[in-house]
Write an enzyme that holds these catalytic residues in place. Structure first.
Site, PDB file in Angstrom:
ATOM      1  N   ALA A 174       0.799  -0.868  -0.208  1.00 51.79           N
ATOM      2  CA  ALA A 174       0.355  -0.307  -0.162  1.00 51.79           C
ATOM      3  C   ALA A 174       0.982   1.262  -0.196  1.00 51.79           C
ATOM      4  CB  ALA A 174      -0.836  -0.047   1.283  1.00 51.79           C
ATOM      5  N   VAL A 196      -1.610 -10.774   5.710  1.00 53.95           N
ATOM      6  CA  VAL A 196      -2.725 -10.684   6.561  1.00 53.95           C
ATOM      7  C   VAL A 196      -3.268 -10.522   7.938  1.00 53.95           C
ATOM      8  CG1 VAL A 196      -4.581 -11.547   5.778  1.00 53.95           C
ATOM      9  CG2 VAL A 196      -3.539 -11.108   4.151  1.00 53.95           C
ATOM     10  N   TYR A 204      -6.024 -17.913   9.463  1.00 55.78           N
ATOM     11  CA  TYR A 204      -5.410 -16.537   9.735  1.00 55.78           C
ATOM     12  C   TYR A 204      -4.281 -17.217  10.705  1.00 55.78           C
ATOM     13  CZ  TYR A 204      -3.798 -12.801  11.746  1.00 55.78           C
ATOM     14  OH  TYR A 204      -2.551 -11.792  12.709  1.00 55.78           O
TER      15      TYR A 204
END
Lengths: 273, 273, 273, 273, 273, 273
Positions: F43, F81, F143
């Site tokens: 990002a 993540v 996760y």
């Protein structure tokens, strides 16, 4: 009515043994955590304070106990015998009484009990040992044995019915420690309140055991497996230490009451004869 | 008299619950280990075999129990309730009865008890867990709870009075296993005899716990902390396995009686209502 | 010469204490595992058998010890005092002697020692306890203390120099058990040989501890953390049990020699005065 | 005389090694806890302060040690070698000396010893490990080995004679930490005093072990099994951290002295040759 | 059709990796335990034997895997990479493949998986250590790491969906051991069959781990926490021992492949570059 | 340039995931501990502050990752993540990405990684349990499983290559707790900084695991085995407790998200379908 129950504010809370030494301490303190405090005992309860309801009941009376627990969200169970006494008294109040309490909780669907157990459940450990919450019980007399029974009973009612209990193995709840032993076992009334309130409001306790003891320097018990309850003692016996130690005779290391954590319980009571 | 007591041959041995299922098995077998076998029950004991003396007594009767233990060197205590039953029955026979037994042992200076406990003391462990002898009790009903009480009572009488006990957490003592659960919990009568005799004659047992189970392939219990007792099972359920497994329906894995070691005890009895 | 060293057949093996009771048993047995067996003692070693070389040396003599270990691939160290004796004797043979042995191993680059330790390293555990290999030492006298020292010394020489040791906490190596205690502690000479050979030939032992005990029914020690050594006892004391138990007086449960695993060691020797 | 012994105020207390670095720190501090402080060393002790008596004695001299302990209620034993030195020095002062000390305590019926052990008893644990009080010893040199011996000797004298000992595994007692290692091992002189006084006055210590370390952020040792002693450190190395870390070169992670807790002890001394 | 599924006789059983070395051994043996054996692999599966159905599928293909598990009652998952290989191969077959397998089991409601894990999950433990089933994983390479992933994945699918798995940490499944390492790790094909069948038919396994190893004398693994599975090995490597030990060169104790349990896996494969 | 690297002041430090929620918090704080802070993300990273260098890289790109780690002394790995997401996303960023990170560390000889693991590694423990650092993983979703993989991967790279990692099982890093669960799991940004800095600068960490949690009263995790890292939280959730508890509805004890530590993770995400 201006009282709103919340997740930590009970609509109706029951305190048994409310006329006993610890009951009289907790009675006004617990009022802040509920809309209505039902208090019970077989001794005189005095008159009801605002927000209180008096409900005398005998622990040995199953029906009375069932009625006693009707409509309550949680029980703080101080009722019963709290000293070494003859078997019959302990049997009635602490064994039959505890059974009646849990049956009542089951019938009335009361989801949580804070059970006043005792350090005498492990009174036959030595004072040079640190006992953990998963070490086997070693009761030091009939009283301690009855509390061991209560802890196991609570375990059963959690495993079968999901009724949660925190078993408080209370040390010595006193205004202040008064001898070498209580320097290690002391819990102030403020810390006792913290402990009971944490046990009532912790989100999930399952079947938990925790020693009810202050932040003393000398300690015989390791509570780290009960961190999920969130009890943080604030008071230490340390400031009483020098006065007590300088006025007490040296300990007699041949006396079981000095060697074992239970103190005089290990050699007193009806079994001593 | 031609019988000489030795260090492993008792002058007088007491067997309680002698008219029960296991009592009838052990009664003739124990005779070989004592000069005189005192047998007790509240049910009919039949007539005395040579070297036997009949001594009916109610467990709830403290005086009768004291007389029952007079002059004996050891007790094999099978007496009491051995199934899930209403509280009152269990209270009388297994809680008050156990207390009376140990008080009698103390008064009569009986140095050792072999106490028939039960695997139901830990019946709420899952079947995919292996339980060790120092894991906490998780009783599966009132019966299991009463046996947990008995084990803790025995602990107290050892710590205070030096009375030794071996607590036998008996699995399923049967002629042969009859379902999937008993394949794991089975103990043959011969192995049960070996276990009781080892418990009676081991030089020193203090307060010991041991599971009473055979040399089965599938097992839920780890006895290695009881090696000092010297019990070596000889019989395995393995030869019954294929017959049982092929005739039983697949286990219902949503049934607590299948998930937990205690089997149907975890959901039956008076608490089930 | 027709002897070829292999990974399990040593070119030269040293046996200290070869003239002692156990040394005389192991001397001919170890010969099968080496081309040359160097035997040492301060007592008379007799004459050398084929494949033997005699090498008397005093444990207290550091230089002699260094020469003794020259050219050997492994040491079986039985030398030193093996009973409770006055401090000076134990100091010389078992403390200074052990230090000299390990210094010699370091100087001569001997990679492995099989060290005769003793069950008296843990003699102050009770007979109703099962001791594991990672439980703390509780020596029962000066002899046991010297063996505890030896085990820790061996630990140091492994951590600093990589010299591997198997510490054998030998129980009672005897032709047969002769009392109740040795029923639990007995190891046959054949099993002792199995144990020593396994310790010599296991591929990697680091610093290991193992109890030297047979496949007895009653046992006080749990060897499962030493499975990497591969010792599998074959002989059990069980066949001697009934004879011994029926001829021995009942144990006196007030005698420390009966309560503790170490037997009379816990109250004998120079410290008993 | 204006001094009255109480249960925490000793009539006569003995401090050995009083002329050493730590001895000189503790000598004036211990005076507050006894009527008479007997100080001993082989180095010059200076002149006696009020309430002191000088009593030089060699640890290797059994008779001198016996006289040294005559009439004392407790010993703080700092005497002996406290660095890695040749075997002969360590043997004399720390092995023979420790034996002489405990024999003297037995003969003179001294009930308690505070024994200066060392973190070098476990110096071969790695710095990314947290060592508990029941983990096996891993001494890092002859000095650490001698302290391991002392701890086991103390165990023996407790098990056989009831002489209580607190073994202090002292970290780095210094005015302040001076490198990365001492940030983890540092104990201030004030905390050392707290530790020694707690060890002297705790009601019952049996055979206890405790690390002598401050309230540092980084720590390698877990003292929770010694809570019964009541030691609560007050001083932390944290305020020295940034200064030390910014001035020290990065650690060499291939150096055993960096990897293991014992620091340079693990590769120095007579064994390093 | 004459085949009747019972509680131990599966209607349809799936064997993945059926064309591999172990798959070819288990394929005919598993036929006895099911009406229909579905076999799968990406390699040639030959022709279907009676009662078999061939169903090739790629582990990396989620849809194919879902179809593969349709209608089966249990899976024996041998598929995937079973040696140290480059990351991409292990990622595809053992990580993505394992995920696809469990997703398929979830979608198809397959209640039990027998998962071929590996001793390389703990290959970085030393050979002088005995590893228990609750010790942390220490994989020795990418292959071992992928099996660690598989074990944790199986844990997740049990905790969330109730799919049971037995993780078999297979040692060395070979016709016979061929070197010192396999003396400790060997499992015969017969014992492997016993292990797989026990894992398939044990009444309740939850998420279990067990080492797949025979009844060897030298052993590095402790299976006692898996007694509920009922695996009892029959074959020992002991009869091969002397031949192997006498023909192998002495172990090189500086080689990681000798020090660690994983053998050459600890220093081979793509990571070795 | 006026910046001098020291043992706690890195020449070049890499922060991955620098554009994420926690990354944005740590980015300015870490600048104080290095001469040059390399920040990476996929990002937008904004513009470089003084002493920063921007280095965008995809975790899935092995070559890019290798370049990213060139010339850095340590990595704080927040990348990937951090919520429950579909398998493909987690596979790419957290499994393949973690592998690429460690391969890059190996190739570029980066000696230490601070790895952002998660409390969801043990999310399937109950809220009435206290989890220790050596308890087995029980991930609560994909996760959590990916973070379990990362911890084991880090273990492998330490055992084989000596690359040190501290795995931070971060609880809930937030400005303040917002519900009952985060009262137990909360860590303030200041404490998170303390934790990361301690992990970067502790002299030796090997492969360590530590929960990233504040000094909250209620706690589910026991960090005492990580004392060598020197993390001391300063902030407690206690001051937020009454506000949160009084505004939240009572917990639904039948909801897995209430029973298990992982909260809604235990029943959300792609697996929930």
């Amino acid at each position: 009515m201006s009282c709103y129950p919340t997740s930590i504010h009970f609509k109706r809370l029951l305190l048994t043994g409310a006329a006993g030494v610890l009951g009289r301490q907790l009675r006004p303190r617990l009022k802040a955590h509920c809309c209505l405090l039902r208090v019970s005992d077989i001794a005189d309860l005095g008159s009801a304070a605002p927000g209180e309801e008096l409900h005398p009941a005998r622990l040995e009376d199953a029906d009375a106990m069932s009625r006693l627990l009707e409509g309550v969200q949680a029980v703080v169970h101080l009722g019963g015998v709290s000293t070494e006494q003859p078997w019959e008294a302990i049997l009635q109040a602490n064994i039959i009484g505890a059974y009646n309490l849990y049956e009542a909780a089951r019938k009335q669907a009361v989801p949580r009990v804070v059970f006043a157990s005792s350090n005498h459940v492990t009174g036959f450990y030595r004072r040079d040992q640190v006992v953990g919450l998963d070490d086997p019980a070693r009761p030091d007399g009939l009283y301690g044995l009855s509390k061991t029974f209560g802890e196991d009973l609570a375990r059963l009612y959690f495993d079968r019915y999901g009724i949660e209990t925190v078993c408080l193995r209370i040390g010595s709840a006193l205004p202040e420690p008064h001898d070498r032993r209580t320097l290690a076992t002391w819990i102030s009334y403020d810390d006792l309140e913290r402990l009971v309130v944490a046990s009532l409001t912790a989100p999930m306790v399952g079947h938990s055991i925790i020693y009810g003891v202050g932040d003393n320097a000398v300690g015989w018990w390791d509570n780290h497996l009960a961190r999920h309850i969130g009890y943080q003692p604030q008071d230490s016996s340390e400031r009483f230490r020098s006065r007590i130690e300088s006025s007490e005779p040296p300990p007699d290391m041949t006396d079981p009451a000095t060697i074992y954590q239970g103190g005089i319980f290990v050699r007193s009571g009806p079994l001593a004869k």
